[in-house]
Design a protein around this motif. Structure first.
Motif, mmCIF file in Angstrom:
data_model
loop_
_atom_site.group_PDB
_atom_site.id
_atom_site.type_symbol
_atom_site.label_atom_id
_atom_site.label_comp_id
_atom_site.label_asym_id
_atom_site.label_seq_id
_atom_site.Cartn_x
_atom_site.Cartn_y
_atom_site.Cartn_z
ATOM 1 N N ASN A 101 9.598 39.490 20.499
ATOM 2 C CA ASN A 101 9.078 38.334 19.761
ATOM 3 C C ASN A 101 8.394 37.347 20.704
ATOM 4 O O ASN A 101 7.324 36.809 20.389
ATOM 5 C CB ASN A 101 10.192 37.634 18.974
ATOM 6 N N SER A 102 8.994 37.112 21.855
ATOM 7 C CA SER A 102 8.405 36.216 22.841
ATOM 8 C C SER A 102 7.071 36.767 23.338
ATOM 9 O O SER A 102 6.094 36.021 23.479
ATOM 10 C CB SER A 102 9.373 36.043 24.014
ATOM 11 N N ARG A 104 5.096 38.847 21.699
ATOM 12 C CA ARG A 104 4.119 38.743 20.596
ATOM 13 C C ARG A 104 3.584 37.312 20.480
ATOM 14 O O ARG A 104 2.383 37.104 20.285
ATOM 15 C CB ARG A 104 4.763 39.169 19.281
ATOM 16 N N THR A 105 4.476 36.340 20.594
ATOM 17 C CA THR A 105 4.060 34.944 20.514
ATOM 18 C C THR A 105 3.096 34.611 21.649
ATOM 19 O O THR A 105 2.050 33.993 21.433
ATOM 20 C CB THR A 105 5.293 34.013 20.578
ATOM 21 N N ARG A 106 3.454 35.034 22.845
ATOM 22 C CA ARG A 106 2.596 34.774 24.012
ATOM 23 C C ARG A 106 1.258 35.489 23.865
ATOM 24 O O ARG A 106 0.205 34.917 24.167
ATOM 25 C CB ARG A 106 3.316 35.238 25.287
ATOM 26 N N SER A 109 -0.860 33.604 21.422
ATOM 27 C CA SER A 109 -1.366 32.377 22.035
ATOM 28 C C SER A 109 -2.538 32.686 22.967
ATOM 29 O O SER A 109 -3.563 32.003 22.952
ATOM 30 C CB SER A 109 -0.238 31.705 22.811
#
Length: 124
Positions: A101-102, A104-106, A109
């Motif tokens: 998840n981290s 994917r978020t990064r 962004s």
């Protein structure tokens, strides 16, 4: 007496051969012979070896000679190992999901930032 033991061994061998011919796997667990069926004989033998080893370990650490009690204690030990491994799996799986998840978020962004830069270059 020796003749009787030889006959018993021959009878056991014949019954084992018949069981194997019928698709059963013959294993020995805690000095008892079992005829088991399954799709992977090597896997069944491996499991039987684990159970046999666990029963012998339990027996070596206790004063009981009752094979049923040894079997139950061995099953409890195996269940304890299973619960601990499941908890470890759940912890690792949760950590992996958080990392994904981290990531994917990064990645999202960074894609947004890249899109902004590309949009500015096209406009400029």
């Amino acid at each position: 007496m020796a003749e009787m033991q030889q006959r018993s061994a021959a009878e056991v061998s014949r019954s084992e051969l018949a069981a194997q011919a019928a698709g059963a796997v013959v294993v020995e667990i805690y000095d008892q012979v079992y005829q088991l069926r399954g799709t992977d004989p090597a896997y069944i033998e491996k499991l039987a070896g684990i159970v046999d080893a666990k029963m012998r370990a339990v027996s070596a650490h206790g004063a009981t000679v009752d094979s049923l009690r040894v079997a139950v204690l061995a099953a409890l030990n195996i269940a304890d190992e299973l619960v601990a491994l499941r908890a470890r799996f759940d912890t690792l799986n949760s950590s992996l999901n958080q990392a994904q998840n981290s990531t994917r978020t990064r990645a999202g962004s960074l894609m947004g930032m890249l899109d902004e830069v590309l949009t500015e270059r096209k406009a400029g």
